[in-house]
Write an enzyme that holds these catalytic residues in place. Structure first.
Site, PDB file in Angstrom:
ATOM      1  CG  ASN A  86      47.930  16.894 -32.660  1.00 27.77           C
ATOM      2  OD1 ASN A  86      49.045  17.393 -32.510  1.00 27.77           O
ATOM      3  ND2 ASN A  86      47.734  15.593 -32.765  1.00 27.77           N
ATOM      4  CG  ASP A  94      42.015  16.543 -34.621  1.00 27.38           C
ATOM      5  OD1 ASP A  94      43.256  16.506 -34.521  1.00 27.38           O
ATOM      6  OD2 ASP A  94      41.253  15.840 -33.931  1.00 27.38           O
ATOM      7  N   GLY A 126      44.388  15.843 -30.277  1.00 28.47           N
ATOM      8  CA  GLY A 126      45.606  15.361 -29.629  1.00 28.47           C
ATOM      9  C   GLY A 126      45.187  14.600 -28.385  1.00 28.47           C
ATOM     10  CE  LYS A 127      45.792   8.232 -29.424  1.00 28.02           C
ATOM     11  NZ  LYS A 127      44.339   8.024 -29.479  1.00 28.02           N
ATOM     12  CB  ALA A 153      44.481  18.459 -26.090  1.00 28.38           C
ATOM     13  CD  GLU A 184      48.656  11.468 -30.128  1.00 30.83           C
ATOM     14  OE1 GLU A 184      48.038  10.915 -31.047  1.00 30.83           O
ATOM     15  OE2 GLU A 184      48.248  12.508 -29.556  1.00 30.83           O
ATOM     16  CG  ASP A 240      32.299   9.787 -33.744  1.00 33.54           C
ATOM     17  OD1 ASP A 240      33.212   8.954 -33.913  1.00 33.54           O
ATOM     18  OD2 ASP A 240      32.491  11.024 -33.819  1.00 33.54           O
ATOM     19  CB  ALA A 250      37.779  11.146 -28.262  1.00 34.76           C
ATOM     20  CB  ALA A 251      35.463   5.691 -26.894  1.00 33.39           C
ATOM     21  N   GLY A 252      38.343   6.238 -25.879  1.00 37.81           N
ATOM     22  CA  GLY A 252      39.465   5.899 -24.997  1.00 37.81           C
ATOM     23  C   GLY A 252      39.959   7.115 -24.221  1.00 37.81           C
ATOM     24  CG  ASP A 253      41.820  10.398 -26.144  1.00 39.34           C
ATOM     25  OD1 ASP A 253      42.736   9.632 -25.790  1.00 39.34           O
ATOM     26  OD2 ASP A 253      41.821  10.986 -27.241  1.00 39.34           O
ATOM     27  NE  ARG A 265      26.645  13.984 -25.316  1.00 35.71           N
ATOM     28  CZ  ARG A 265      26.982  14.490 -24.144  1.00 35.71           C
ATOM     29  NH1 ARG A 265      28.188  14.990 -23.972  1.00 35.71           N
ATOM     30  NH2 ARG A 265      26.124  14.515 -23.161  1.00 35.71           N
TER      31      ARG A 265
HETATM   32  P1  ADP Z   1      39.749   3.271 -27.968  1.00 30.05           P
HETATM   33  O1  ADP Z   1      38.791   4.369 -28.273  1.00 30.05           O
HETATM   34  O2  ADP Z   1      41.013   3.761 -27.350  1.00 30.05           O
HETATM   35  O3  ADP Z   1      39.972   2.305 -29.085  1.00 30.05           O
HETATM   36  P2  ADP Z   1      37.854   1.408 -26.786  1.00 30.05           P
HETATM   37  O4  ADP Z   1      37.265   1.203 -28.111  1.00 30.05           O
HETATM   38  O5  ADP Z   1      38.291   0.202 -26.018  1.00 30.05           O
HETATM   39  O6  ADP Z   1      39.076   2.418 -26.787  1.00 30.05           O
HETATM   40  O7  ADP Z   1      36.774   2.215 -25.899  1.00 30.05           O
HETATM   41  C1  ADP Z   1      37.097   2.769 -24.651  1.00 30.05           C
HETATM   42  C2  ADP Z   1      35.920   2.626 -23.720  1.00 30.05           C
HETATM   43  O8  ADP Z   1      34.795   3.301 -24.284  1.00 30.05           O
HETATM   44  C3  ADP Z   1      35.448   1.198 -23.492  1.00 30.05           C
HETATM   45  O9  ADP Z   1      36.200   0.583 -22.454  1.00 30.05           O
HETATM   46  C4  ADP Z   1      33.991   1.420 -23.124  1.00 30.05           C
HETATM   47  O10 ADP Z   1      33.890   1.820 -21.770  1.00 30.05           O
HETATM   48  C5  ADP Z   1      33.599   2.615 -23.974  1.00 30.05           C
HETATM   49  N1  ADP Z   1      32.963   2.204 -25.240  1.00 30.05           N
HETATM   50  C6  ADP Z   1      33.541   2.078 -26.462  1.00 30.05           C
HETATM   51  N2  ADP Z   1      32.642   1.682 -27.395  1.00 30.05           N
HETATM   52  C7  ADP Z   1      31.467   1.562 -26.743  1.00 30.05           C
HETATM   53  C8  ADP Z   1      30.130   1.182 -27.141  1.00 30.05           C
HETATM   54  N3  ADP Z   1      29.848   0.867 -28.404  1.00 30.05           N
HETATM   55  N4  ADP Z   1      29.152   1.187 -26.191  1.00 30.05           N
HETATM   56  C9  ADP Z   1      29.417   1.524 -24.917  1.00 30.05           C
HETATM   57  N5  ADP Z   1      30.654   1.886 -24.481  1.00 30.05           N
HETATM   58  C10 ADP Z   1      31.668   1.903 -25.377  1.00 30.05           C
END
Ligand code: ADP
Length: 331
Positions: free
Chosen positions: A23, A25, A51-52, A54, A152, A272, A275-278, A311
């Protein structure tokens, strides 16, 4: 590093196939999110690749994978931009299709002063990614180690990709995001029909829901490691080999035939979590394709994701391999 050197280095890296969405954004930052019918002036506009699919392709490439991305973008300016971005990351786009009719997927995002957001997505070309596109990319499956997908793009397409992966001996990571719709109210807690077919789950080596997604797949409220274990058990009974429930600041709960354990997150100053999950999924795919044991691979993915939450933004926040290794060495 010159082009030839970087390409030859990629040849030795583990091969990851990503099937998913791309996507653009379009983000407008305002003091607050406009209400229906309301216009608010004075915003700030930015665009970002998203996009997840990408995001995860970029994460895997930066973590050291040799990535092929199978996706659809439009025959428009945003499609050109997306492809230029993938090439700059060293991602193979030989099987990325330019849709002749539908535009590149667009996410329109309002971000309010308090950080809350409101997002509308026009799926566009992503919705046309077809089983034929996957079959046309068949050669990319040979020799790859991992196939990684999200929700997606059409389910039928994911099933075709999972079937091909099984034939070719690839492990399949399915990140069931965004959350499938919750089970209907009549469904008993933890026991009813869910939107992901068992025929797909049976081909999934590693399922990586977050807490919300685990709940919508199982009906179990996942608010503790014990609840994550219960949800994982149910998903494994449906045919998944390994379940990794990402639990934000807590880390990731890992369950397979041999283990049930929480792999703790790293302590960082989060600014922030977009995209932690991605980031987690892309790094996990690389570590597993390299043959790292499951708990070590999850630690590697936790580290990549921890760096990303320090970041701002999605793809700009995704770390490179060297940063992940330095982080692991010092934490
Ligand atoms: P999503 O972004 O898909 O909702 P999560 O919130 O579970 O997924 O975050 C994915 C991963 O990112 C976690 O398993 C962890 O490893 C890391 N993470 C997320 N938030 C934090 C945080 N506040 N501090 C450290 N690691 C984090």
């Amino acid at each position: 590093m010159n082009q030839v050197a970087s390409n030859s280095q990629l040849m030795d890296n583990p091969r990851i196939l990503v099937v998913g969405s791309s996507n653009i954004d379009m983000i407008v930052k305002l003091d607050r999110i406009p209400r229906p019918g309301e216009t608010i002036l004075g915003g700030e506009f930015v665009t970002a690749a998203g996009g997840k699919g990408a995001n995860q392709a970029v994460s895997a490439a930066r973590a050291g994978g040799s990535v092929t991305f199978i996706a659809r973008v439009g025959s428009d300016m945003f499609g050109d931009q997306a492809i230029a971005g993938f090439l700059a990351e060293g991602i193979n786009v030989d099987h990325l299709v330019r849709d002749p009719a539908s535009p590149t997927g667009v996410a329109l995002i309002f971000v309010g002063g308090d950080g809350e957001n409101s997002i509308g997505v026009a799926t566009g070309a992503n919705g046309n990614l077809s089983s034929i596109d996957i079959l046309n990319a068949r050669e990319a499956f040979a020799g790859a180690g991992i196939l990684m997908m999200q929700l997606e793009t059409p389910l039928e397409t994911l099933q075709t990709a999972a079937d091909l992966a099984l034939d070719a001996g690839l492990r399949v990571i399915l990140n069931p995001a965004p959350a499938p719709p919750p089970p209907p109210p009549a469904t008993p807690r933890g026991g009813g029909a869910r939107p992901l077919p068992d025929s797909l789950l049976r081909h999934v080596s590693i399922l990586t829901p977050n807490e919300t997604e685990a709940e919508s797949l199982t009906g179990i409220k996942v608010d503790s490691p014990a609840a994550a274990a219960e949800a994982a058990g149910q998903l494994m009974a449906r045919g998944v080999q390994t379940v990794i429930v990402t639990m934000g600041i807590r880390g990731a709960f890992v369950a397979d035939a041999a283990t049930r354990q929480l792999v703790s997150a790293f302590k960082v100053d989060a600014v922030d979590t977009t995209a932690a999950g991605d980031t987690f999924n892309g790094a996990l795919a690389v570590a597993l394709a390299e043959g790292q044991p499951l708990d070590q691979a999850v630690r590697f993915a936790n580290a990549a994701a921890a760096i990303s939450v320090t970041r701002i933004g999605a793809q700009p926040s995704v770390p490179k391999r060297r940063e992940i290794e330095q982080f692991l060495a010092t934490h």
